[in-house]
Write an enzyme that holds these catalytic residues in place. Structure first.
Site, PDB file in Angstrom:
ATOM      1  N   GLY A   1     -57.573 -33.157  89.337  1.00  0.00           N
ATOM      2  CA  GLY A   1     -56.748 -32.742  88.214  1.00  0.00           C
ATOM      3  C   GLY A   1     -55.407 -33.440  88.291  1.00  0.00           C
TER       4      GLY A   1
ATOM      5  N   SER B   1     -51.913 -33.934  86.812  1.00  0.00           N
ATOM      6  CA  SER B   1     -51.027 -33.217  85.892  1.00  0.00           C
ATOM      7  C   SER B   1     -49.902 -34.090  85.348  1.00  0.00           C
ATOM      8  CB  SER B   1     -50.404 -32.028  86.628  1.00  0.00           C
ATOM      9  OG  SER B   1     -49.546 -32.504  87.667  1.00  0.00           O
TER      10      SER B   1
ATOM     11  N   GLY C   1     -47.660 -34.943  87.605  1.00  0.00           N
ATOM     12  CA  GLY C   1     -46.711 -34.694  88.680  1.00  0.00           C
ATOM     13  C   GLY C   1     -47.035 -35.483  89.938  1.00  0.00           C
ATOM     14  N   VAL C   2     -46.110 -35.465  90.871  1.00  0.00           N
ATOM     15  CA  VAL C   2     -46.252 -36.294  92.071  1.00  0.00           C
ATOM     16  C   VAL C   2     -47.294 -35.732  93.050  1.00  0.00           C
ATOM     17  CG1 VAL C   2     -44.383 -35.178  93.384  1.00  0.00           C
ATOM     18  CG2 VAL C   2     -44.923 -37.585  93.797  1.00  0.00           C
TER      19      VAL C   2
ATOM     20  N   SER D   1     -50.218 -34.053  92.533  1.00  0.00           N
ATOM     21  CA  SER D   1     -51.597 -34.399  92.187  1.00  0.00           C
ATOM     22  C   SER D   1     -51.820 -35.911  92.272  1.00  0.00           C
ATOM     23  CB  SER D   1     -51.945 -33.881  90.783  1.00  0.00           C
ATOM     24  OG  SER D   1     -51.116 -34.460  89.794  1.00  0.00           O
TER      25      SER D   1
ATOM     26  N   MET E   1     -55.670 -32.183  82.131  1.00  0.00           N
ATOM     27  CA  MET E   1     -55.986 -30.976  81.386  1.00  0.00           C
ATOM     28  C   MET E   1     -54.893 -30.650  80.388  1.00  0.00           C
ATOM     29  SD  MET E   1     -57.356 -28.429  84.380  1.00  0.00           S
ATOM     30  CE  MET E   1     -56.698 -29.248  85.822  1.00  0.00           C
TER      31      MET E   1
ATOM     32  N   CYS F   1     -54.329 -18.622  85.215  1.00  0.00           N
ATOM     33  CA  CYS F   1     -54.666 -20.004  84.842  1.00  0.00           C
ATOM     34  C   CYS F   1     -55.489 -20.663  85.944  1.00  0.00           C
ATOM     35  CB  CYS F   1     -53.389 -20.798  84.577  1.00  0.00           C
ATOM     36  SG  CYS F   1     -53.690 -22.517  84.128  1.00  0.00           S
TER      37      CYS F   1
ATOM     38  N   GLY G   1     -53.286 -30.721  93.290  1.00  0.00           N
ATOM     39  CA  GLY G   1     -52.097 -30.980  94.096  1.00  0.00           C
ATOM     40  C   GLY G   1     -51.449 -29.720  94.641  1.00  0.00           C
TER      41      GLY G   1
ATOM     42  N   CYS H   1     -46.698 -22.765  82.564  1.00  0.00           N
ATOM     43  CA  CYS H   1     -47.339 -23.910  81.914  1.00  0.00           C
ATOM     44  C   CYS H   1     -47.122 -23.992  80.409  1.00  0.00           C
ATOM     45  CB  CYS H   1     -48.829 -23.930  82.247  1.00  0.00           C
ATOM     46  SG  CYS H   1     -49.530 -22.337  82.654  1.00  0.00           S
TER      47      CYS H   1
END
Length: 374
Positions: A10, A12, A14-15, A17, A36, A101, A125, A199
């Site tokens: 997954g 996202s 971001g760092v 993941s 996602m 979630c 992550g 989120c």
């Protein structure tokens, strides 16, 4: 099963993941990225970073050299997470949508999608770890090794089937090392700041967001003497322990209040939904804010069954130190009795149980501090 597996990650944007995907690729796994999309009501909003996150995730996939797919789970999210979130807030409780979630989207809808792609494992992550207990044959959910980033609290509703298919590559690393790896590769999002918002709310003002979905019924704000000292805008917009935004900063306590003084700040101590009354107290350590026990329902156990030991530890909120407590189970939930009273125990949040580094599971807090008014 061979050591090299098809793993769907997954991504996202971001760092964490991103580094997870890179680590898995370095280990020789066949890695596929999935982005996602769980929310689509505010794509043009200044607070919604979904579009930029997708661009970042795609850039990361390009640098690492993996395929990435954009998958829309917004419909599942609205049905399984957001609807429950609104129900809980309307009832005066304070839910944790990130926990729901994880259980319903990231490790259910996403996991199912990954399996359809022929994946043997999924990875995210999160700062947590999975370990197979050789003695019991059960998968254990462990805290991430970085105590400042451990996210096992948000993952406590995962079950054996989900954990058996899950990898948390950065769970073994401190965040500083993750940042170092990202910069060394270098990943395009190596310096991207961590997201801190829920989120679907992002960084927007929370009350403004709730205003769009929840009806508000103003009512009295009362102090422990029963004196009305202000008016709230609707109980859904407050949470236990809240200090800011009460609109009563200049009001002084009437007489000498136990556990506080007339100059100390006000805190939300209880929400009486039946009487539409918000009770507040002065002083961080006022007795009404300290709960010697709590009751939780809607239980979930990582091992599939509750722990044998009744002497364990619990967190009643994220980033809290584990608090020693005694566990008493019954047919519909459990009661925890703490060695030291816990601050601002909040209905709707989760009580998550631990045995050292092992996350056992938990339940949704049903009752608050026993000292609050009746």
């Amino acid at each position: 099963m061979t050591d090299k597996q098809r793993v769907v990650v997954g991504l996202s944007g971001g760092v964490d993941s991103a580094v997870s995907a890179w680590l898995l690729k370095q280990q020789g796994h066949e890695v596929i990225g999935i982005f996602m999309k769980n929310w689509e009501d505010d794509d043009d909003s200044e607070y919604c970073s979904s579009r930029q996150d997708w661009l970042d995730a795609a850039s990361v996939a390009d640098v690492i050299g993996i395929d990435i797919e954009h998958v829309n789970f917004a419909s599942e999210y609205k049905d399984r997470v957001f609807a429950e979130f609104l129900r809980e807030y309307q009832a005066g409780r304070t839910p944790n949508p990130d926990i729901l979630c994880n259980a319903e989207i990231k490790f259910k809808a996403f996991l199912d999608h990954a399996m359809r792609l022929g994946a043997e494992k999924i990875a995210t992550g999160h700062y947590a770890r999975v370990r197979l207990n050789q003695a019991t044959g059960r998968h254990e959910l462990l805290k991430g090794l970085d105590p400042l980033k451990d996210q096992s609290y948000f993952l406590h509703r995962l079950n054996q089937a989900q954990l058996s298919k899950t990898m948390f590559p950065v769970g073994e690393l401190p965040k500083t090392e993750v940042r170092r790896i990202a910069a060394e590769i270098p990943l395009p999002n190596a310096r991207k700041k961590d997201s801190t918002g829920i989120c679907f709310i992002g960084e927007r003002p929370f009350r403004d967001f709730l205003n769009r979905y929840i009806s508000k019924e103003p009512g009295p704000i009362k102090d422990p003497t029963g004196r009305t000292i202000g008016q709230h805008v609707g109980l859904s917009f407050y949470t236990l322990g809240q200090r800011q935004g009460l609109g009563i900063g200049g009001v002084k306590a009437k007489g000498a209040q136990k556990g506080g003084s007339e100059h100390e700040p006000w805190f939300v101590a209880r929400k009486d939904v039946e009487k539409n009354t918000l009770w507040v107290v002065q002083g961080h350590d006022h007795p009404w804010l300290l709960a010697p026990s709590l009751r939780a329902e809607d239980l979930s156990w990582v091992a599939g069954a509750p722990p044998a030991s009744t002497q364990i530890a619990a967190k009643t909120r994220y980033r809290q130190t584990d608090a020693p407590c005694a566990l008493a189970l019954d047919e519909t939930g459990f009661t925890l009795r703490f060695a030291e009273p816990q601050w601002a125990v909040t209905p709707g949040q989760s009580a998550v149980l631990y045995d050292g580094e092992v996350c056992l599971g938990g339940g949704v807090i049903h009752t608050e501090a026993a000292n609050a008014p009746s």
